[in-house]
Design a protein around this motif. Structure first.
Motif, mmCIF file in Angstrom:
data_model
loop_
_atom_site.group_PDB
_atom_site.id
_atom_site.type_symbol
_atom_site.label_atom_id
_atom_site.label_comp_id
_atom_site.label_asym_id
_atom_site.label_seq_id
_atom_site.Cartn_x
_atom_site.Cartn_y
_atom_site.Cartn_z
ATOM 1 N N SER A 453 0.825 -1.205 0.000
ATOM 2 C CA SER A 453 0.000 0.000 0.000
ATOM 3 C C SER A 453 0.863 1.260 0.000
ATOM 4 O O SER A 453 1.847 1.350 0.743
ATOM 5 C CB SER A 453 -0.914 0.010 1.227
ATOM 6 N N PRO A 454 0.497 2.258 -0.807
ATOM 7 C CA PRO A 454 1.241 3.530 -0.790
ATOM 8 C C PRO A 454 1.197 4.226 0.570
ATOM 9 O O PRO A 454 2.072 5.043 0.878
ATOM 10 C CB PRO A 454 0.536 4.361 -1.875
ATOM 11 N N HIS A 455 0.218 3.880 1.389
ATOM 12 C CA HIS A 455 0.115 4.501 2.715
ATOM 13 C C HIS A 455 1.307 4.163 3.612
ATOM 14 O O HIS A 455 1.553 4.852 4.606
ATOM 15 C CB HIS A 455 -1.171 4.046 3.409
ATOM 16 N N LEU A 456 2.017 3.104 3.281
ATOM 17 C CA LEU A 456 3.137 2.684 4.130
ATOM 18 C C LEU A 456 4.441 3.411 3.817
ATOM 19 O O LEU A 456 5.423 3.288 4.557
ATOM 20 C CB LEU A 456 3.372 1.172 3.976
ATOM 21 N N ALA A 493 -4.465 4.569 6.808
ATOM 22 C CA ALA A 493 -5.223 4.933 5.611
ATOM 23 C C ALA A 493 -6.426 5.819 5.930
ATOM 24 O O ALA A 493 -7.228 6.115 5.049
ATOM 25 C CB ALA A 493 -5.692 3.670 4.891
ATOM 26 N N LYS A 494 -6.541 6.236 7.172
ATOM 27 C CA LYS A 494 -7.688 7.046 7.576
ATOM 28 C C LYS A 494 -7.228 8.257 8.379
ATOM 29 O O LYS A 494 -6.311 8.150 9.200
ATOM 30 C CB LYS A 494 -8.667 6.217 8.420
ATOM 31 N N SER A 538 1.793 14.057 2.876
ATOM 32 C CA SER A 538 3.054 13.847 3.592
ATOM 33 C C SER A 538 3.305 12.353 3.779
ATOM 34 O O SER A 538 4.295 11.964 4.391
ATOM 35 C CB SER A 538 3.015 14.560 4.948
ATOM 36 N N ARG A 539 2.375 11.495 3.271
ATOM 37 C CA ARG A 539 2.494 10.039 3.416
ATOM 38 C C ARG A 539 3.335 9.426 2.308
ATOM 39 O O ARG A 539 3.905 8.356 2.479
ATOM 40 C CB ARG A 539 1.112 9.367 3.343
ATOM 41 N N ALA A 544 2.037 8.163 -6.774
ATOM 42 C CA ALA A 544 1.509 9.450 -7.235
ATOM 43 C C ALA A 544 0.389 9.972 -6.346
ATOM 44 O O ALA A 544 0.275 11.178 -6.128
ATOM 45 C CB ALA A 544 0.999 9.308 -8.673
ATOM 46 N N ALA A 545 -0.436 9.063 -5.834
ATOM 47 C CA ALA A 545 -1.597 9.503 -5.046
ATOM 48 C C ALA A 545 -2.106 8.355 -4.190
ATOM 49 O O ALA A 545 -1.780 7.187 -4.426
ATOM 50 C CB ALA A 545 -2.700 9.996 -5.980
#
Length: 631
Positions: A453-456, A493-494, A538-539, A544-545
């Motif tokens: 996940s890009p969130h990491l 992610a939230k 900032s994550r 890209a998004a």
């Protein structure tokens, strides 16, 4: 009298019979244990039914199991004077596999005889084990209180016959016509050794005919006492309820064999807890933790629960009131001295004795699991791999034991390089940095989706561990598990991750938002019906998004599952966070064509949805835009 009918086995039953005959050749003797166990259950059920209606005993209250053999006819016979079956019950219940999901069982088979023979033990195939040693099985039964009996017969090769018959006594008789190479079982010593090994502690007496020489009063011409040959029924097993015995008198093998009797599982249990409680309420419990999960663990109508006895009298099977639902895999018996013999399922639901037993038994199981986790991590990991998902239900269901349950949870984590779920919340907290306030996690529909996940990205950059939740129940779990050890549980992610940003990071983000205000506002207009707002992230360091949900929103993959199940979902819109340093935004900033800018904006949003495990509302439009921009 109805004539004989020919009926076909299910295709799956045929496959099962073939598998059993060819895979279990190394453990053939278990057929006798399974048939004795069925006979014991039938006697227990009659004893309970007769509490309300003594006429069902038909004047024969001495319940017993009889085993005979005929070495000339090459047969073994097992009979009981228990509850018996009607015609419809024979068809439905003659083997537990036929009743509770043969197709589900067969779908789990691998084709490897060795592995499949181990799996059979998880499914309690009971009666069908007869065909391991017999080429024909004849079952004759009459339900207590009924006038007509039933004969069922099969060679295990695709079909069986069934017809009504007259039968003087209630109960069931099973005659095994042994295969030519299985004559060893038509022998007194062989049968006795199996009974002693597997069924010594069954409460119902198991009887066999024994022949002995008895002296008479008469004397022969030499003055010696004459002898006569006497054949009589003798009890083979101890017939003492194992749970009533002192622990010091019970061996581990005794415990294991008794487990197999009450559970119909062919595997040894992982652990057991034997307790005799005296105080306000007196009762004995013998609780087993299985080594393997039953195949119907998740079936809503499956029969789970403990056997309930009152003063050593069997009352009911599958009593769901004795343990909370998330411990439905636990097997064993509860024997109470404080309940009435005619207790019903309805009475159990609000009985103070049962509530006390339930609380204490739950504590015993959780304490046993805690000790196992602390002293034998390898065994506990085996338990968690089998039952971890169902244990998570308890966090929401069992508020009183929520803290203990949370310590038993295990998850995958970015701390490891594999998908093994072996990280406890205590492990995580012990590795937290001094300035870290939250326990971070992410939910996804698979381990790989969570791991990639890009969130990491920012967490990897800062060296912060993130728990990877990939079971479908995890989204529900985190609604009940909001904190641990004073640390808040926070989805990556939230919501905002302001606490991760330094002052330097915040100033850089503010400047980027100011410098790119025009591009962001233009994107927000294009995506107005899909996103709440667009902000500089900032994550992100590589992607890209990404989609950022509100704190109370359900993960995208779960929202999709709920919609597919016909559930209405709240119409909330997420935030789209963008990585302004990504090359795709350099392209976007330079784009002068409004149509192309719109395509790029939509493409960025769709990519963010896909990376979260979500589904696109317009997959065809996504492909067209991608092809257009590529060409």
């Amino acid at each position: 009298m109805a004539k004989k009918e020919n009926m076909q086995f299910q295709t799956e039953v045929n496959q099962l019979l073939h598998l059993m005959i060819h895979s279990l050749y190394s453990n053939k003797e278990i057929f006798l244990r399974e048939l004795i166990s069925n006979a014991n259950d039938a006697c227990d059920k009659l004893r309970f039914a007769a509490v309300k209606d003594d006429s069902l005993n038909e004047g024969d209250k001495e319940l017993k199991i009889e085993i005979e053999f005929d070495d000339k006819a090459n047969t073994v016979t097992i009979r009981d004077n228990g509850i018996g079956m009607t015609r419809s019950e024979v068809i439905e219940n003659i083997g537990t596999i036929a009743k509770s999901g043969t197709k589900e069982f067969m779908s789990k088979l691998t084709g490897d005889d060795a592995k499949d023979s181990q799996m059979i033990g998880q499914f309690g195939v009971g009666f069908y084990s007869s065909f391991i040693v017999a080429d024909k099985v004849t079952l004759t039964t009459r339900k207590a209180g009924k006038k007509t009996g039933v004969i069922w017969e099969s060679t295990g090769e695709g079909e069986f016959t069934i017809e009504e018959t007259k039968k003087e006594n209630k109960g069931t008789e099973v005659v095994l016509h042994l295969k030519e190479d299985e004559k060893e079982f038509a022998a007194e010593f062989r049968l006795k050794s199996i009974i002693t090994k597997y069924a010594d502690h069954i409460q119902i007496p198991i009887m066999m005919l024994e022949t002995s020489e008895v002296e008479s009063d008469k004397e022969d011409k030499d003055g010696k006492k004459e002898t006569t040959t006497v054949t009589e029924w003798k009890q083979i097993n101890k017939a003492q309820a194992l749970w009533t015995m002192a622990k010091s008198d019970i061996s581990d093998d005794d415990y294991k064999e008794f487990y197999k009797t009450v559970s119909h599982d062919w595997n040894d249990p992982l652990k057991w807890v034997h307790s005799q409680v005296e105080g306000k309420y007196d009762y004995t419990s013998l609780l087993y933790i299985p080594a393997k999960a039953p195949f119907d663990l998740w079936e809503p109508d499956a029969q789970h629960g403990l056997k309930l006895y009152v003063q050593r009298t069997f009352i009911m099977d599958d009593s769901k009131n004795l343990l909370p639902r998330y411990l439905r895999f636990i097997k064993g018996v509860i024997d109470s001295n404080d309940l009435p013999l005619n207790v019903s399922r309805e009475i159990l639901q609000s009985n103070k004795v049962i509530e006390s037993i339930k609380r204490a038994s739950t504590k015993k199981i959780l304490t046993t699991l805690k000790r196992m986790a602390n002293s034998d991590a390898e065994t506990y990991q085996k338990f968690w791999d089998e039952f971890g998902t169902v244990m998570k239900e308890g966090v929401q269901e069992d508020f009183a034991n929520k803290e203990e349950l949370s310590k038993l949870l295990r998850f995958a984590s970015t701390h490891n390089d594999d998908d093994k779920k072996n990280i406890s919340l205590e492990d995580y907290v012990s590795r937290m940095g001094s300035e870290q306030e939250n326990i971070y996690y992410i939910t996804a529909d698979s381990y790989n989706t969570a791991k990639n996940s890009p969130h990491l990205e920012v967490f990897k950059k800062k060296g912060i561990e993130v728990l990877l939740f990939s079971d479908r129940i995890d989204e529900w779990l985190v609604n009940g598990l909001t904190e641990f050890d004073g640390k808040k549980m926070q989805s990556v992610a939230k919501g905002d991750l302001d606490k991760l940003d330094t002052e330097k990071d915040k100033k850089a983000t503010e400047k980027a938002e100011k410098d790119n205000k025009e591009v962001i506002e233009k994107m927000e207009k294009i995506l107005a019906d899909k996103v709440e707002k667009i902000k500089i992230s900032s994550r992100l360091t590589d992607s890209a998004a990404c989609i950022v949900l509100n704190d109370q929103d359900m993960a995208l993959y779960m929202q999709q599952l709920m919609k597919q199940a016909g559930q209405e979902m709240p119409n909330s819109k997420p935030t789209l966070e963008i990585n302004i340093d990504h090359a795709i935004f350099k392209k976007l900033q330079a784009e002068k064509d409004d149509s192309a800018f719109s395509d790029w904006s939509s493409l960025i949003f769709d990519q963010a949805i896909l990376s979260e495990g979500g589904q696109l509302e317009d997959p065809s439009g996504f492909v067209k835009r991608m092809n257009k921009l590529m060409l």
